[in-house]
Structures are given as C-alpha cells and as structure tokens.
Design a protein around this motif. Structure first.
Motif, short mmCIF file in Angstrom:
data_model
loop_
_atom_site.label_atom_id
_atom_site.label_comp_id
_atom_site.label_asym_id
_atom_site.label_seq_id
_atom_site.Cartn_x
_atom_site.Cartn_y
_atom_site.Cartn_z
N GLN A 136 0.83 -1.21 0.00
CA GLN A 136 0.00 0.00 0.00
C GLN A 136 0.87 1.25 0.00
OE1 GLN A 136 -2.37 1.29 3.57
NE2 GLN A 136 -4.09 0.60 2.28
N ALA A 137 1.95 1.20 0.76
CA ALA A 137 2.87 2.35 0.81
C ALA A 137 3.51 2.57 -0.57
CB ALA A 137 3.94 2.11 1.86
N MET A 138 3.85 1.50 -1.26
CA MET A 138 4.41 1.64 -2.62
C MET A 138 3.40 2.30 -3.55
SD MET A 138 6.25 -2.04 -3.33
CE MET A 138 7.04 -2.95 -2.02
N ALA A 139 2.14 1.86 -3.46
CA ALA A 139 1.10 2.44 -4.31
C ALA A 139 0.93 3.92 -4.03
CB ALA A 139 -0.20 1.70 -4.10
N LEU A 140 0.91 4.28 -2.75
CA LEU A 140 0.76 5.69 -2.38
C LEU A 140 1.93 6.53 -2.87
CD1 LEU A 140 -0.99 7.71 -0.86
CD2 LEU A 140 0.25 7.13 1.23
N ALA A 141 3.15 5.96 -2.74
CA ALA A 141 4.34 6.68 -3.22
C ALA A 141 4.28 6.91 -4.73
CB ALA A 141 5.60 5.91 -2.84
#
Length: 472
Positions: free
Chosen positions: A444-449
């Motif tokens: 999820q953090a990768m997607a947000l980044a």
C-alpha cells in the motif's frame, strides 16, 4: 402466418421487431424501394440503404429470405420496406405471365434475355453448370495471380452440388495455388469429393504437393475403400517420408498393427519419426518398447529441443542420470538439477559448474542458490540482474528473502510507472498485488508513493485504487 404474399400490414407486422418495422415503413415512405415484383409466393426487389448500391431483397412464406445488407438477422428493415412497397403497388405475378407463354414465346424471351450479360451468366450456370464452373475456376486462378480470390472461392463453394468429380478435382488442384491458407476451403470441397467416388491416386498427388491434415485424412478415407490399391501407391521413392507416415496410418486403420509398426520403424531417421513411433507405441500400451525407442532418440538427437516429450517420458518412467542430464541441457529446471545432485553424489561437484552455465533464467539460478545457501553467488546475481528480471526474481526470493523481494517489486513498479501507459500501469498494479501477499502495508505504501510521484496520471491512480484502500 397467413398465405404469402401478405394482403395487409397485419399479416407480417407482428413478426418484426418494433424498431425494425418502423424503420422499414420509413424507408418505404421515403421511396427507397427501387423495384418490387412478385414471382409466385416470393417477393423480390431492390431497396436503397446506406451503401451506394441498393440492396437486393427476397422475402417468402414465413418471412424466409435474404438481403444483401450487413444486418446479422432476417427479416431486416429492407425486407419490411419491400413488404410495405408491395402492399402499396400490388404488382402482378411474374410467374403467371411466364406460365402463359407458349414454347416459342418462351424461347424467344430467353434468347432476348441472353443478350443481357448478367442474365447470360445466370443462364449459363443453369443450363451448363459444369462449363460455367470451369470458367469460374479459370477466373479463380486469375484472382490468385493478383493476390486475391477468396470471394471467388466462396462463390464456387456454393455451386459444388451442381458439378461432378472432374470439376471438383479441378477446384481442389487450383486451391493449392491460393495466396492465402487454403485449408478451410479444401475441407469444404473435400466433403463434396467424398461423395463422388474419390480417387486415392489423385488425393495422394495433392497431399504430396500440400501435406495438409484435410488432404491426408481424405486420402486415408478413400484408401480404406481400396486398401491394396492405396498401399501400392504408397510404395517407391519417399524422400519426404510422407508416404511412409500415410502407409503406417492406413495399416493401423486396417488392423494390421505389426505391419504398421514395421513401416514406422524402418523409416526412423529424424526426431519427428521417433515422436510418431513412440506416440503410437504408447497408445498401444507397449510402454517398454516406447521407452527403448525414446532412449535411442535421446542418444541420437540429445540436443534437439523437439526431443523434450520423449525425455519427459524417460524421466517419468526411468529417471536415469542420462535422462535428467539430457533434459536439463535442453530445458534447465529445478527438478532435474536436484535429481542429478542426488543421483551423482560426490561426483555432482565436478558437474555443477557446467550445469549452471546452461542456466539462462535468473529466477532459476536464484532458486538454486537459495536451496544451496550460496549467498555470495546470489548477491552477484542480484547485482548484475536486468530490471526486466526483477519481477521473476522477486517471486523466486519471496519465501526466503521477503524484504529483498519487496525491494525488487518496488523497483520494477517504479520503472514501469515511469515509462507510462495504461498497459504498464496494469502491470504495476499486478506487481503490487503480488507484493501485497508478502506485506499488505508495504505494498500500500508503494502504491501511495507512486500516485504521489505522478499526481497527474489519472490512469495510474485508477489502476492502483484497489491497493490504496483507506490510504487514498
């Protein structure tokens, strides 16, 4: 439905979709029906549609018929327009006029009509169908020389029932000259040929020119009716091996199993010959004999990739060192690597470098290094790996080195996103879904980044929305 042609609108309107009927009525009122006439219980005419030339329409009892328009069903709006025009004009029955002609009058009429080229072609097809068919074949050859001919071929298929064996044979021979794949047309023509006392010699000649499945099967079916004649045809010079394969198949169909196997065995020259023989032996339940010839093929053609099915057979039923080694050399895989390691024992150390040199798949190398805990080799592999290999490497590392796998997923995703494009964004989403199986929060953090790095790329945001969840 009431007797046809209709007497009023109620005779046909209930059988049309409402919208189609309304469009047909509009066409009739706009004067788009160029011609309408009756021949017995059928109505024929021309209706101007959206194409430059009017569509030819024919409607008969039960609203059967046809139209030249692209509408997928029948009746169409042009048929409806023709019916409305008929109700308005009520033309006389052409059939009644023709029946009233005397023989002399009918003859004079046909002679006059024969001066109209379009009618003359139709008369020729009716009165001399074989000659007209041969003319059609000549036109087909001309079309082939110009790089086309599919429409002409389709037209001849519609007239197959009108002609005899000689004409059908001429069409079969001509189809082999087609600038496109003739197989679908050959299948249709061969259906008609089978009903005309087919000649095995003719079919064999075609097959040797064009060894297609349809022609081979047609020959075999004809040969079953005259087996000795066919078997004699299959003797003699056979540099291509086509005759031998047909001979063996025919013998199998005739129940002469041993003769058929001998025909296959005496012609063993290449990988395909061994594949055919071994496949047949397996179907007959003769496993040991099949393994013998598979082994022989391995010894003769061990470096030919077509040999893989035979090597799979040997590994499954014998699993000797030479079987695993031969298959690994053609298609490196973890199963054969581990089998060789177990079977060779201490001698494996000497063979290992040569085996690893054959491996071109970084993910397979990573699996091997992980199993052997060769961390230095794995580190060197990851350092020199191409970014295109990151997803496969991440999948290989996921169970033992999840953090390294997540790093590779991230780098691969950012690289694809930077390139842009909806197809790549879908790949990004797929990679992050795989990363989510390891660590949902990290994915999820990768997607947000990514969406923060490219805030104006709506397509990227749409692709990643399922992963963003509450973070969106």
């Amino acid at each position: 439905m009431r007797p046809f042609p209709p007497e009023d609108e109620a005779d046909f309107a209930p059988f049309f979709p409402e919208e189609v009927l309304a469009r047909g009525l509009a066409y009739a009122r706009e004067g788009r029906v160029r011609r309408v006439f009756r021949v017995g219980e059928r109505l024929l005419g021309e209706v101007q549609g959206s194409a430059p030339l009017p569509y030819r329409v024919e409607v008969g009892p039960g609203l059967s018929g046809r139209c030249g328009c692209p509408y997928p069903g029948f009746p169409c709006k042009h048929a409806a327009a023709l019916l409305y025009a008929y109700l308005e004009r009520r033309p006389g029955d052409l059939e009644a006029h023709l029946k009233a002609l005397s023989p002399e009058e009918a003859k004079r009429l046909l002679l006059r009509l024969s001066r109209v080229p379009e009618v003359a072609f139709l008369l020729k097809e009716i009165l001399a169908p074989e000659e007209a068919f041969r003319e059609g074949i000549r036109r087909l050859r001309q079309a082939f020389r110009l790089g086309g001919g599919e429409e002409a071929a389709k037209a001849l298929l519609l007239r197959l029932e009108e002609v005899g064996r000689e004409e059908v044979e001429a069409l079969l021979g001509t189809l082999l000259e087609a600038p496109f794949d003739p197989e679908p047309y050959l299948k249709e023509v061969l259906k008609r040929y089978q009903a005309l006392s087919p000649r095995p010699s003719f079919l064999l000649g075609l097959y040797l020119r064009h060894p297609s499945e349809a022609l081979g099967e047609a020959f075999l079916r004809a040969a079953e009716g005259a087996p000795e004649e066919a078997l004699s045809l299959l003797k003699g010079q056979d540099p291509s091996g086509l005759k031998r394969a047909l001979r063996a198949e025919l013998l199998f169909r005739l129940g002469r199993e041993e003769e058929a196997l001998w025909a296959l065995k005496e012609g063993l020259e290449g990988v395909e010959d061994y594949l055919l023989l071994v496949g047949r032996l397996l179907r007959l339940g003769r496993l040991e004999e099949a393994l013998f010839y598979a082994e022989e093929a391995r010894d003769w053609f061990g470096k030919d990739p077509r040999l893989l099915p035979l090597l799979d057979l040997l590994v499954a039923h014998r699993g000797r060192v030479e079987d695993h080694r031969a298959r690994f050399s053609l298609k490196p895989n973890l199963e054969d690597y581990l089998a060789l390691k177990a079977k060779l024992g201490k001698a494996f150390a000497e063979e290992r470098p040569a085996l690893l040199r054959r491996v071109r798949d970084p993910a397979l190398l990573a699996q091997i290094y992980l199993l052997e805990e060769d961390w230095k080799a794995l580190d060197r592999l990851l350092q020199r790996a191409s970014p295109e290999d990151y997803p496969a490497l991440a999948e290989a590392l996921a169970s033992r080195l999840p953090e390294e796998a997540l790093r590779l997923y991230r780098e691969a995703a950012f690289r694809l996103a930077a390139a842009g494009g909806r197809a790549r964004y879908r790949e990004v989403a797929a990679l992050l879904q795989r990363a989510s199986r390891l660590d949902p929060k990290a994915a999820q953090a990768m997607a947000l980044a990514l969406v923060q790095a490219y805030p104006r790329r709506r397509a990227l945001r749409e692709a990643l929305d399922p992963l963003l969840g509450k973070a969106s």
